[in-house]
Design a protein around this motif. Sequence first.
Motif, PDB file in Angstrom:
ATOM      1  N   SER A 179       0.805  -1.181  -0.027  1.00 26.70           N
ATOM      2  CA  SER A 179      -0.133  -0.054   0.076  1.00 26.70           C
ATOM      3  C   SER A 179       0.855   1.345   0.005  1.00 26.70           C
ATOM      4  CB  SER A 179      -0.846  -0.022   1.273  1.00 26.70           C
ATOM      5  OG  SER A 179      -1.577   1.199   1.299  1.00 26.70           O
ATOM      6  N   TYR A 180       1.794   1.542   0.796  1.00 24.38           N
ATOM      7  CA  TYR A 180       2.610   2.574   0.965  1.00 24.38           C
ATOM      8  C   TYR A 180       3.574   2.540  -0.280  1.00 24.38           C
ATOM      9  CZ  TYR A 180       0.278   3.957   5.334  1.00 24.38           C
ATOM     10  OH  TYR A 180      -0.346   4.314   6.364  1.00 24.38           O
ATOM     11  N   GLY A 181       4.037   1.415  -0.824  1.00 19.20           N
ATOM     12  CA  GLY A 181       4.917   1.358  -2.019  1.00 19.20           C
ATOM     13  C   GLY A 181       4.222   1.889  -2.925  1.00 19.20           C
ATOM     14  N   LEU A 182       2.778   1.761  -3.306  1.00 17.54           N
ATOM     15  CA  LEU A 182       2.082   2.423  -4.302  1.00 17.54           C
ATOM     16  C   LEU A 182       2.009   3.871  -4.101  1.00 17.54           C
ATOM     17  CD1 LEU A 182      -0.593  -0.375  -5.047  1.00 17.54           C
ATOM     18  CD2 LEU A 182       0.790   0.286  -6.298  1.00 17.54           C
ATOM     19  N   TYR A 183       1.909   4.337  -2.879  1.00 11.94           N
ATOM     20  CA  TYR A 183       1.659   5.449  -2.629  1.00 11.94           C
ATOM     21  C   TYR A 183       2.800   6.548  -2.792  1.00 11.94           C
ATOM     22  CZ  TYR A 183       1.114   9.599   0.659  1.00 11.94           C
ATOM     23  OH  TYR A 183       1.031  10.776   1.392  1.00 11.94           O
ATOM     24  N   MET A 184       3.894   5.835  -2.545  1.00 11.14           N
ATOM     25  CA  MET A 184       5.338   6.327  -2.806  1.00 11.14           C
ATOM     26  C   MET A 184       5.599   6.646  -4.335  1.00 11.14           C
ATOM     27  SD  MET A 184       9.048   4.894  -2.271  1.00 11.14           S
ATOM     28  CE  MET A 184      10.443   5.606  -3.055  1.00 11.14           C
ATOM     29  N   SER A 185       4.928   5.623  -5.277  1.00 11.14           N
ATOM     30  CA  SER A 185       4.859   5.790  -6.533  1.00 11.14           C
ATOM     31  C   SER A 185       4.103   6.929  -7.150  1.00 11.14           C
ATOM     32  CB  SER A 185       4.532   4.502  -7.231  1.00 11.14           C
ATOM     33  OG  SER A 185       3.252   4.139  -6.958  1.00 11.14           O
ATOM     34  N   TYR A 186       2.917   7.104  -6.438  1.00 10.87           N
ATOM     35  CA  TYR A 186       1.801   8.077  -6.661  1.00 10.87           C
ATOM     36  C   TYR A 186       2.535   9.361  -6.356  1.00 10.87           C
ATOM     37  CZ  TYR A 186      -1.385   4.342  -5.864  1.00 10.87           C
ATOM     38  OH  TYR A 186      -2.061   2.996  -6.258  1.00 10.87           O
ATOM     39  N   GLY A 187       3.359   9.431  -5.215  1.00 12.06           N
ATOM     40  CA  GLY A 187       3.908  10.679  -4.772  1.00 12.06           C
ATOM     41  C   GLY A 187       5.003  11.180  -5.718  1.00 12.06           C
ATOM     42  N   LEU A 188       5.652  10.211  -5.995  1.00 13.91           N
ATOM     43  CA  LEU A 188       6.976  10.613  -6.959  1.00 13.91           C
ATOM     44  C   LEU A 188       6.323  11.108  -8.430  1.00 13.91           C
ATOM     45  CD1 LEU A 188       9.269   7.329  -6.650  1.00 13.91           C
ATOM     46  CD2 LEU A 188       9.605   9.838  -6.011  1.00 13.91           C
ATOM     47  N   LEU A 189       5.309  10.221  -8.983  1.00 16.84           N
ATOM     48  CA  LEU A 189       4.890  10.871 -10.240  1.00 16.84           C
ATOM     49  C   LEU A 189       4.183  11.926 -10.230  1.00 16.84           C
ATOM     50  CD1 LEU A 189       3.908  10.460 -13.152  1.00 16.84           C
ATOM     51  CD2 LEU A 189       1.897   9.206 -12.251  1.00 16.84           C
ATOM     52  N   LEU A 190       3.172  12.271  -9.052  1.00 14.45           N
ATOM     53  CA  LEU A 190       2.409  13.494  -9.035  1.00 14.45           C
ATOM     54  C   LEU A 190       3.300  14.825  -8.716  1.00 14.45           C
ATOM     55  CD1 LEU A 190      -0.835  12.272  -7.409  1.00 14.45           C
ATOM     56  CD2 LEU A 190      -0.512  12.950  -9.813  1.00 14.45           C
ATOM     57  N   SER A 191       4.399  14.508  -7.724  1.00  8.49           N
ATOM     58  CA  SER A 191       5.298  15.780  -7.139  1.00  8.49           C
ATOM     59  C   SER A 191       6.054  15.979  -8.429  1.00  8.49           C
ATOM     60  CB  SER A 191       6.086  15.358  -6.047  1.00  8.49           C
ATOM     61  OG  SER A 191       6.929  14.082  -6.257  1.00  8.49           O
ATOM     62  N   HIS A 192       6.321  15.027  -9.311  1.00 10.18           N
ATOM     63  CA  HIS A 192       7.209  15.410 -10.526  1.00 10.18           C
ATOM     64  C   HIS A 192       6.574  16.105 -11.284  1.00 10.18           C
ATOM     65  CE1 HIS A 192      10.493  15.058 -13.572  1.00 10.18           C
ATOM     66  NE2 HIS A 192       9.531  14.717 -14.272  1.00 10.18           N
ATOM     67  N   LEU A 193       5.022  15.860 -11.742  1.00 12.51           N
ATOM     68  CA  LEU A 193       4.333  16.920 -12.586  1.00 12.51           C
ATOM     69  C   LEU A 193       4.046  18.280 -12.048  1.00 12.51           C
ATOM     70  CD1 LEU A 193       1.548  14.219 -13.340  1.00 12.51           C
ATOM     71  CD2 LEU A 193       3.407  14.852 -14.839  1.00 12.51           C
ATOM     72  N   LEU A 194       4.120  18.239 -10.671  1.00 13.97           N
ATOM     73  CA  LEU A 194       4.158  19.664  -9.801  1.00 13.97           C
ATOM     74  C   LEU A 194       5.464  20.363  -9.990  1.00 13.97           C
ATOM     75  CD1 LEU A 194       2.424  21.617  -8.118  1.00 13.97           C
ATOM     76  CD2 LEU A 194       3.391  20.393  -6.091  1.00 13.97           C
ATOM     77  N   HIS A 195       6.472  19.699 -10.215  1.00 12.05           N
ATOM     78  CA  HIS A 195       7.843  20.178 -10.349  1.00 12.05           C
ATOM     79  C   HIS A 195       8.085  20.781 -11.696  1.00 12.05           C
ATOM     80  CE1 HIS A 195      11.686  19.383 -12.122  1.00 12.05           C
ATOM     81  NE2 HIS A 195      12.254  20.173 -11.278  1.00 12.05           N
ATOM     82  N   LEU A 196       7.514  20.017 -12.864  1.00  9.29           N
ATOM     83  CA  LEU A 196       7.676  20.647 -14.171  1.00  9.29           C
ATOM     84  C   LEU A 196       6.812  21.960 -14.099  1.00  9.29           C
ATOM     85  CD1 LEU A 196       6.803  17.325 -16.024  1.00  9.29           C
ATOM     86  CD2 LEU A 196       8.845  18.386 -15.563  1.00  9.29           C
ATOM     87  N   GLY A 197       5.736  22.378 -13.339  1.00  9.39           N
ATOM     88  CA  GLY A 197       5.319  23.450 -13.323  1.00  9.39           C
ATOM     89  C   GLY A 197       6.046  24.523 -12.566  1.00  9.39           C
ATOM     90  N   LEU A 198       6.533  24.062 -11.472  1.00 10.91           N
ATOM     91  CA  LEU A 198       6.879  24.972 -10.312  1.00 10.91           C
ATOM     92  C   LEU A 198       8.318  25.698 -11.278  1.00 10.91           C
ATOM     93  CD1 LEU A 198       6.624  23.185  -7.112  1.00 10.91           C
ATOM     94  CD2 LEU A 198       5.979  25.248  -7.742  1.00 10.91           C
ATOM     95  N   ARG A 199       9.006  24.730 -11.827  1.00 12.67           N
ATOM     96  CA  ARG A 199      10.511  25.291 -12.567  1.00 12.67           C
ATOM     97  C   ARG A 199      10.184  26.451 -13.430  1.00 12.67           C
ATOM     98  NH1 ARG A 199      12.982  20.262 -16.080  1.00 12.67           N
ATOM     99  NH2 ARG A 199      11.184  20.193 -17.753  1.00 12.67           N
ATOM    100  N   THR A 250      -5.061  11.791  -3.365  1.00 13.91           N
ATOM    101  CA  THR A 250      -6.314  11.062  -2.319  1.00 13.91           C
ATOM    102  C   THR A 250      -7.154  10.124  -3.227  1.00 13.91           C
ATOM    103  OG1 THR A 250      -6.161  13.196  -0.965  1.00 13.91           O
ATOM    104  CG2 THR A 250      -7.968  11.551  -0.801  1.00 13.91           C
ATOM    105  N   ALA A 251      -7.118  10.457  -4.417  1.00 11.99           N
ATOM    106  CA  ALA A 251      -8.041   9.795  -5.277  1.00 11.99           C
ATOM    107  C   ALA A 251      -7.584   8.373  -5.579  1.00 11.99           C
ATOM    108  CB  ALA A 251      -8.439  10.569  -6.276  1.00 11.99           C
ATOM    109  N   ALA A 252      -6.017   8.334  -5.902  1.00 15.14           N
ATOM    110  CA  ALA A 252      -5.492   7.343  -6.253  1.00 15.14           C
ATOM    111  C   ALA A 252      -5.433   6.458  -5.044  1.00 15.14           C
ATOM    112  CB  ALA A 252      -3.964   7.589  -6.725  1.00 15.14           C
ATOM    113  N   LEU A 253      -5.301   6.884  -3.763  1.00 16.11           N
ATOM    114  CA  LEU A 253      -5.189   6.139  -2.440  1.00 16.11           C
ATOM    115  C   LEU A 253      -6.632   5.311  -2.425  1.00 16.11           C
ATOM    116  CD1 LEU A 253      -3.504   8.278  -0.127  1.00 16.11           C
ATOM    117  CD2 LEU A 253      -2.466   6.188  -1.241  1.00 16.11           C
ATOM    118  N   ILE A 254      -7.851   6.030  -2.737  1.00 15.71           N
ATOM    119  CA  ILE A 254      -8.950   5.447  -2.531  1.00 15.71           C
ATOM    120  C   ILE A 254      -9.241   4.603  -3.676  1.00 15.71           C
ATOM    121  CG2 ILE A 254     -11.522   6.189  -2.358  1.00 15.71           C
ATOM    122  CD1 ILE A 254     -10.848   8.790  -1.083  1.00 15.71           C
ATOM    123  N   LEU A 255      -9.292   5.082  -4.922  1.00 11.30           N
ATOM    124  CA  LEU A 255      -9.709   4.221  -6.009  1.00 11.30           C
ATOM    125  C   LEU A 255      -8.957   3.014  -6.321  1.00 11.30           C
ATOM    126  CD1 LEU A 255     -10.569   6.782  -8.499  1.00 11.30           C
ATOM    127  CD2 LEU A 255     -12.040   5.673  -7.171  1.00 11.30           C
TER     128      LEU A 255
END
Length: 361
Positions: free
Chosen positions: A52-72, A98-103
């Motif tokens: 569960s938390y391994g998947l959570y880590m992968s979601y966080g890596l993907l989404l924060s990277h997308l956020l990084h693309l905008g921030l830079r 949150t939606a990824a965790l739930i769904l």
Amino acid sequence: MAAGSTLSRRYVWLQLGGWGLTCVLFCSIALVYLQYSHHAITRAIVGRVLLSYGLYMSYGLLLSHLLHLGLRRWMKLPLNALLLRIVPSLLLTASLLTAALILINDRALHLTMGKIDQAIGLSLFFNNGIMLLGWIIIYALIYTARERRREESRRLAMELAAQEAQYRSLSARVNPHFLFNALNTIRALMYEDTAQADHALTRLAGLLRAGLRSEERREIPLKDELEVVTDYLQLEQMRFEQRLRVHTHIAPGAERALVPPMTVQHLVENAVKHGIERIEAGGEIVLSAQVIGAELEISVTNPVARSAQASQESTGTGLENTRQRLQLLYGTLATLELHIHQTTATVTLRLPHSPQEIQEI
């Protein structure tokens, strides 16, 4: 290794390390909670928690990277425009996490210990938002620190370039008055003594060549500088004849010390211009050099024709060029002092001297 690849690798390690530590912390909390809730900690339960938390880590890596693309792209915007982009992006990223965790974790894979209801979902959204806000703050701090280092590097590079240009401008100056006099002397010798004229042209060529080469090196051995001084004095002696007398004393070891090119020549030229040239009977120039401790001391003494105050004004103005060059090269480690006596003026130059550098020449 290119700078871009280094930063990309650092970013990847920071992402993996940050999200990895977060997941390890959450896994530990979850297992402790289960233990205190009187649940049997089996391998199956541990596996579900880790997955569960391994998947959570992968979601966080993907989404924060997308956020990084905008921030830079947004970090250089004004604060108002930056907030108008960061706040919606933060809410959207927290919602997607949150939606990824739930769904996925709850609805599809049934990895949670119970159904995630609306209250738990809102709590997850709030926690994810706080965590992503911390991620943005850390990213902004790292970005700001890096940009400050880059700006400081650019500023230093511009200062060094300006100093280099100023140094080259100062070191490349040739006294047009001397050049005019030297050419006049050679023109007169052409009709009286062609051999002497040829000798004068050779000296003048050597002096001009040394002036051009002074841009290539910041320091040269004093021995080479004295050769330039000799060329200059021999040209001036053709003009002043018996009015100009020179006495040189170079202490053992001083010839191998390093000096800025054309520096001693400028001191001697200053002595001729403000001393010999203004005295009808001429006089003697005394040039000496010695190593004293960690310093090389060079002094040039010439007779003065006016009062001490007037001589100090004119001579001091002529030395300003040399002072500027020394400041650019050595800062406060080098000094240039002028002492006026009743009938003489002495300029004393002190430069930092390193025995190790001497041995390498």
